[in-house]
Design a protein around this motif. Sequence first.
Motif, short mmCIF file in Angstrom:
data_model
loop_
_atom_site.label_atom_id
_atom_site.label_comp_id
_atom_site.label_asym_id
_atom_site.label_seq_id
_atom_site.Cartn_x
_atom_site.Cartn_y
_atom_site.Cartn_z
N GLY A 101 3.89 66.37 54.65
CA GLY A 101 3.43 65.02 54.85
C GLY A 101 3.31 64.36 56.41
N LYS A 102 3.76 65.43 57.36
CA LYS A 102 3.74 64.88 58.72
C LYS A 102 2.70 64.22 59.14
CE LYS A 102 4.76 69.09 60.23
NZ LYS A 102 5.40 69.89 59.39
N THR A 106 -0.04 63.15 57.65
CA THR A 106 -0.53 61.91 56.97
C THR A 106 0.38 60.64 57.16
OG1 THR A 106 -1.15 63.13 54.88
CG2 THR A 106 -0.65 60.69 54.40
N THR A 107 1.85 60.95 56.99
CA THR A 107 2.87 59.75 57.40
C THR A 107 2.50 59.43 58.98
OG1 THR A 107 4.38 60.76 55.84
CG2 THR A 107 5.11 59.23 57.51
N GLU A 147 3.51 63.30 65.29
CA GLU A 147 3.78 64.27 64.52
C GLU A 147 4.69 65.47 65.19
OE1 GLU A 147 0.56 66.06 62.43
OE2 GLU A 147 1.80 67.86 61.99
N LEU A 189 11.06 63.40 56.69
CA LEU A 189 10.48 63.34 55.21
C LEU A 189 10.99 64.26 54.31
CD1 LEU A 189 6.87 63.46 56.74
CD2 LEU A 189 7.97 61.64 55.69
N ASN A 249 2.31 60.99 48.15
CA ASN A 249 1.65 60.02 49.33
C ASN A 249 2.13 58.54 49.59
OD1 ASN A 249 -0.15 61.28 51.32
ND2 ASN A 249 -1.79 61.48 49.85
N ASN A 290 5.32 59.26 51.29
CA ASN A 290 4.87 59.07 52.57
C ASN A 290 4.71 57.69 53.03
OD1 ASN A 290 5.02 61.88 52.79
ND2 ASN A 290 2.76 62.06 52.43
#
Lengths: 237, 393
Positions: free
Chosen positions: B52-53, B55-56, B96, B117, B237, B240
Amino acid sequence: MLTIASLLPDLLGTYGDAGNALVLASRARARGISIELLEMRRDDELPEASLYFMGGGEDGPQRLACEVLRASSLGARVRDGANVFAVCAGLQILGQHFSVEGDDEFTGLGLVDIATRRGTTRSVGDICVQVGDHLLVGFENHGGVTTLGEGVRALGDVRNGRGNDGVVDGFRAGTMWATYAHGPVLAQNPWLADELLATVLGEDVEPLSSVADLLYEERCRVLSPHSSFEVRRKDPH
Amino acid sequence: MMAVRGANWASRAAHRGAGTVAGGQIGLKIAPDLLASLAVGRTVVLVSGTNGKTTTTALIAAGWGGDVASNTTGANMPAGHVAALVRDRTGRVVLETDEAWLGDVMTATQPKVVVLLNLSRDQLDRANEVRRIAERWRAAIAALGSATIVVANANDPLVVYAACDAPNVRWCDVPTPWRADAQSCPRCTLAIDYDVAGWRCACGFAKPTDLTTSLDGPLRVAGQTLELALGVPGVFNEANAAMALSALREVGSDLQDALQRVNAVSTVAGRFSVRTWRGRRVRLLLAKNPAGFEALLWTLGPGDDDVWIAINAHLADGHDPSWLYDVAFETLRGRTVWCLGERRLDLATRLAYADVSVKVVDDLEQLPVSEEPVTLFANYTAFSEWLERSTPC
């Protein structure tokens, strides 16, 4: 009915090691052999089985797994003839002692006369081992250097990678089999799965062809281009 | 600075990569403290974790609004960070950060917020053991000053172990289904017990109770209710987005405004996007480790549609595809999976042992032509290949 059990997959199963029990059960069923596949999690009693699988794990979980198994009846069952197939941390646990978390020595189950100390470097990469007429192909990721006691037979000779000590890999001791090739080593080496199955059953098994044969040939080509009689015979090039 | 820009240009001119990392690497050789000097006076948010790095980070950049410097190409080590900070000199930065580099990057950038995360098995040939990452995070986080706020996942015992000594921490209660790497306590190695209320160990190490963010129902961040209506799929998600919004609160964003911008994001670096290849619509999903793969498998609708999966084993993917046996591919039974990528035989063998019907694709010409859209799961380098091979719809 053949009963096989994965030991502590919640602690020893870092590298897809559950694949080994899955592969053995699947290849037995494909030949019409009925199989019961059990799991022993950390709060469970050790189930009765003809074959036990042990996987790899990180330092803390490895130590915990060793404690749980020491308190179980695994030792008695092995002495009664149950088979064990162990990879990586599972291999180390079966021995006299091993080192985790720095250089602290930890007492193993003592079911085989081997000892593991921490190596100066970690061994991470493809491994290829000559086991009789066959190549064993797989992947290793460990920091251990394992010494076999007198009279303990290695599983095979290292062609590529480190295994126990850069020379040999794993061991065969009584009903116990072990290798540093972690994870689904039986998936990559269908001949080894069948040899183990035949040994546990006490009888030969019929040949079985599957996509795993293509995988094995490919990995042998990649890891040892000119050394396998088996592969050369099948590949005219 | 000219040296960095020049190298970026040279890299692009030579058609090597996207022209971000080469410049940064040269930059780091010229001045080891370049990253630190580039970060001075800027508000930095770092995002790290196994899944999720990217995307977040994208959700934070979008939610912040306006001009935000970010390493949107996924170059998540210091060279990529330097390149991102040179490219965009704005005061707001979200980076990220590779798990193994988090400590160094925290030291260099003195972040306002660090988002942690989750931690699970991923590329173990490179990282070796997940718990070592947790230990390294713990040491680096304990050394933080109170000016840095750690936004951390309370449902991941390895993250809590890393973050619990932070001077300033905000705990987020977000869905975290993958537990296989935290069965034994990171503090004492005894067994961790999980139930609906959380998790605890006999040694007293347990899920934090002072939760800033919760997602068991509508999202609540520090008492505010936020209506998530995300353009990106899946429960993972939502987790996230919850952590992105929790971070945005700490940099002073208005959360309702940020929420609208977060909801509007529908694709991140090509992920979750529907693209076209040889006239066929292909939904591209990046699935590169067991926890992430399982979360994405749950986004498949019911039915028996064919699925395409592409697996490579280059450095960026991890050289060891053993992890395929940690993914519950049994959920694909009843479908046919077309196996692609350099390790397609490893994949096909895995799926065959899960009783899933497989077709091994040695040549892309073998893929069926159809009007129906198809879902393609791919790991890192295979995903990049498919992104390049396909075009936007």
